[in-house]
Design a protein around this motif. Structure first.
Motif, PDB file in Angstrom:
ATOM      1  N   PRO A  95      25.266   6.977  86.334  1.00 12.54           N
ATOM      2  CA  PRO A  95      26.414   7.801  86.741  1.00 12.54           C
ATOM      3  C   PRO A  95      26.980   8.677  85.630  1.00 12.54           C
ATOM      4  N   GLY A  96      26.925   8.217  84.358  1.00 15.27           N
ATOM      5  CA  GLY A  96      27.510   8.983  83.264  1.00 15.27           C
ATOM      6  C   GLY A  96      26.605  10.029  82.668  1.00 15.27           C
ATOM      7  N   THR A  97      25.364  10.145  83.133  1.00 18.31           N
ATOM      8  CA  THR A  97      24.445  11.144  82.604  1.00 18.31           C
ATOM      9  C   THR A  97      24.906  12.554  82.989  1.00 18.31           C
ATOM     10  N   THR A  98      24.950  13.465  82.016  1.00 18.56           N
ATOM     11  CA  THR A  98      25.374  14.844  82.267  1.00 18.56           C
ATOM     12  C   THR A  98      24.198  15.676  82.771  1.00 18.56           C
ATOM     13  N   VAL A  99      24.453  16.442  83.813  1.00 18.55           N
ATOM     14  CA  VAL A  99      23.435  17.295  84.421  1.00 18.55           C
ATOM     15  C   VAL A  99      23.646  18.730  83.950  1.00 18.55           C
ATOM     16  N   ASN A 100      22.560  19.423  83.618  1.00 18.38           N
ATOM     17  CA  ASN A 100      22.624  20.821  83.198  1.00 18.38           C
ATOM     18  C   ASN A 100      21.850  21.706  84.164  1.00 18.38           C
ATOM     19  N   ALA A 101      22.292  22.956  84.271  1.00 19.43           N
ATOM     20  CA  ALA A 101      21.499  23.934  85.013  1.00 19.43           C
ATOM     21  C   ALA A 101      20.143  24.065  84.324  1.00 19.43           C
ATOM     22  N   GLY A 102      19.086  24.127  85.088  1.00 15.97           N
ATOM     23  CA  GLY A 102      17.743  24.163  84.534  1.00 15.97           C
ATOM     24  C   GLY A 102      17.049  22.816  84.572  1.00 15.97           C
ATOM     25  N   ASP A 103      17.808  21.734  84.795  1.00 14.06           N
ATOM     26  CA  ASP A 103      17.184  20.424  84.984  1.00 14.06           C
ATOM     27  C   ASP A 103      16.407  20.432  86.303  1.00 14.06           C
ATOM     28  N   VAL A 104      15.432  19.548  86.399  1.00 16.09           N
ATOM     29  CA  VAL A 104      14.639  19.438  87.627  1.00 16.09           C
ATOM     30  C   VAL A 104      14.878  18.064  88.230  1.00 16.09           C
ATOM     31  N   ALA A 105      15.349  18.054  89.478  1.00 12.56           N
ATOM     32  CA  ALA A 105      15.627  16.802  90.187  1.00 12.56           C
ATOM     33  C   ALA A 105      14.536  16.538  91.204  1.00 12.56           C
ATOM     34  N   ARG A 106      14.126  15.282  91.301  1.00 10.61           N
ATOM     35  CA  ARG A 106      13.195  14.866  92.351  1.00 10.61           C
ATOM     36  C   ARG A 106      14.008  14.165  93.424  1.00 10.61           C
ATOM     37  N   ILE A 107      13.968  14.677  94.635  1.00  5.03           N
ATOM     38  CA  ILE A 107      14.730  14.087  95.729  1.00  5.03           C
ATOM     39  C   ILE A 107      13.795  13.736  96.870  1.00  5.03           C
ATOM     40  N   SER A 108      14.193  12.762  97.664  1.00  3.81           N
ATOM     41  CA  SER A 108      13.383  12.349  98.808  1.00  3.81           C
ATOM     42  C   SER A 108      14.286  12.088  99.995  1.00  3.81           C
TER      43      SER A 108
END
Length: 562
Positions: free
Chosen positions: A346-359
């Protein structure tokens, strides 16, 4: 062996692939868990092959290979580099600044004390900083000096030889310092410290989704008995809110599954969610059934480039909360930045340009992908129009020369393509429908381009390698160690005593300022989780842009001091 020598001299492209094959094979050899890597291995093999004499790759091959490498490096770093230019991330810029000031200062002292020539000085700095790209930008800058062609060739050869010596020393130094020496001297257990940071990032939540990069997301079919009369939304809430009812079969027919749909006894539900929640389904809904005929659900997995303004700089818990409100049934199963996996906490910071894998269900995945970014099309590997225009622009920028006295200052092909790569990577992040450059394809181009360039440098360095080593002896490896060790030690002091960073972030930052993948791999193995990557990716993005630009600077400095 005369025939073999004649073969390589007449067909140097065979020598290129011999060096690549043997170099990468040597680079995989591990001694006490430490390996050189394919690039360093290729350079070493190329130097020995080059000692045969008369084996060279022409300048066009070398320049094209380096341009493709450095543009791709900038392209891949661009989104993370610009995303790091915020108040929270820029404090990590101190590590890059320390690296730049320290390596230039130590190199300047070495030039005066050891009377180093321009090529040897540039190679020592590049190897000590473990930044291969400096070899290209430095040799490019040397080519523009007002010197005889023979002298320029000799100086460029010295860059490769000095780099190979100092890189090996620097690599061993940074890996041992970050993974072994620093924890022992400063008396902390890295695995324990990483576990503490992991708990802090979890914010007290037990999150099944965060225990692994590939969480246990499963599908189940249950017959309604206990949940008869309840609505779908009530059932989902009873399951913890992280499992969804995707389909309902009633009397052999599929009915609409909306949040307000009331369930009847005998209905069969298709559930999709985390295993930890679905194991309770029998106590909430009823028994699990094997007969799921007619209930087949098309599930989808997507790689999504995050581009939304409301994503950048937010924590994973904030992004998840918003996604849960807008898109139920979608699960995050991975998060990468510059091809490095980040902790799904939960505390991990997300940046624009990151790649998320969703299902999730295809319609839900498509909706979520469009809301938070753009789905990467696996069928499109590279937009060659976009890439070619970027390389052309970089080469044109590299031709700009600003005279500083007798010294022509220029970014050269390397610096120009790096800047254009950054720009085009940023444009791609802002307009993801254009300029796709699949990470796997980009990685191949980057590695092959650098390996080809390094091989060309090594082949031309071979004949002069013995003379250079005889001239300076142990001074070269000792200086290489100092160029690595001193800035790393200064950064460790700043990280622990001034910035008060947790140990995993401190060591990740030091590995990042050296752009050292072997170092962060060793640190991560000792830590037992991915927390060091959170700082590494930020500092790596900054150093990966700044350090290659030091090539022309160290050439100008050495030219002035020598």
């Amino acid at each position: 062996m005369t025939w073999f020598k004649d073969l390589l001299q007449s067909t140097p492209e065979i020598a290129l692939f011999i060096c690549l094959a043997l170099g990468y094979a040597i680079g995989k050899v591990k001694v006490k868990g430490l390996s050189l890597g394919g690039i360093a291995g290729t350079l070493i093999v190329a130097i020995f092959v080059g000692m045969i004499g008369g084996i060279t790759l022409n300048d066009q091959v070398k320049n094209i290979a380096f341009a493709m490498f450095i543009f791709t490096l900038g392209y891949m770093s661009g989104p993370s580099f610009f995303a790091s230019l915020n108040k929270k991330s820029l404090r990590y810029g101190w590590f890059t600044l320390i690296e730049v000031v320290a390596v230039l200062s130590i190199t300047a002292i070495a030039i005066v004390v050891l009377n180093l020539d321009i090529g040897t000085a540039a190679g020592l700095m590049a190897g000590g900083a473990t930044e291969s790209a400096v070899v290209g930008t430095a040799t490019d800058a040397i080519a523009k000096l007002d010197l005889p062609p023979e002298q320029i060739s000799a100086l460029q050869a010295n860059v490769g030889t000095a780099y190979s010596i100092s890189y090996i020393c620097g690599l061993i130094t940074i890996v041992l310092l970050t993974s072994q020496i620093a924890p022992a001297v400063l008396r902390f257990n890295l695995r324990d410290e990483a576990a503490k940071l992991w708990q802090q990032l979890s914010k007290g939540h037990v999150d099944e989704d965060a225990t692994t990069a590939l969480p246990s997301v499963v599908g189940r079919a249950h017959e309604v008995s206990l949940a008869a009369g309840q609505t779908i939304s009530q059932v989902e809430s009873a399951l913890g809110g992280r499992a969804t009812v995707e389909r309902v079969r009633r009397a052999g027919q599929i009915v609409d599954a909306t949040p307000d749909t009331a369930l009847a006894e005998g209905d069969v539900l298709v559930l999709y969610g985390l295993r930890s929640d679905l194991v309770q389904a029998y106590a909430v809904i009823g028994p699990e059934v094997a007969d799921a005929s007619g209930l087949d659900l098309e599930l989808d997995v997507a790689e999504v480039l995050l581009t939304g303004k409301d994503v950048n700089g937010r924590t994973l818990s904030e992004v998840r909360a918003q996604a849960a409100q807008e898109h139920t049934g979608v699960y995050l199963t991975g998060l990468t930045r510059m091809e490095q996996g980040l902790p799904l906490q939960p505390g991990t910071t997300v940046n624009a340009g990151d790649v998320a894998r969703i299902s999730g269900a295809k319609k839900d995945v498509d909706a979520a992908a469009g809301r938070f970014g753009v789905r990467l099309n696996s069928a499109v590997k590279a937009d060659f129009v976009f890439i070619a225009v970027g390389v052309i622009l970089g080469m044109l920028i590299g031709k700009i020369v600003i005279p500083l006295g007798d010294i022509p200052l220029s970014l050269g092909t390397g610096g120009g393509c790096l800047l254009s790569g950054l720009l085009f990577g940023w444009i791609r992040a802002k307009n993801p429908k254009i300029g796709q450059y699949d990470p796997a394809a980009a990685s191949v181009i980057k590695d092959l381009g650098l390996a080809t360039f390094i091989c060309a440098v090594g082949l031309s360095s071979g004949p002069a390698a013995v003379q250079l080593i005889q001239k300076f002896g142990f001074a070269l490896p000792i200086t290489g160690v100092l160029i690595t060790l001193i800035p790393a030690c200064i950064s460790l002091f700043v990280a622990f005593k001034v910035m008060k960073l947790p140990a995993p972030l401190a060591l990740g930052s030091v590995a990042g300022q050296q752009c050292s993948t072997p170092a962060i791999t060793a640190v991560q193995q000792q830590a037992g989780n991915t927390t060091p990557l959170m700082a590494y990716t930020i500092v790596y993005a900054l150093s990966n842009v700044v350090l290659p630009l030091l090539g022309p600077i160290v050439v100008a400095m050495a030219n002035a001091l020598s």
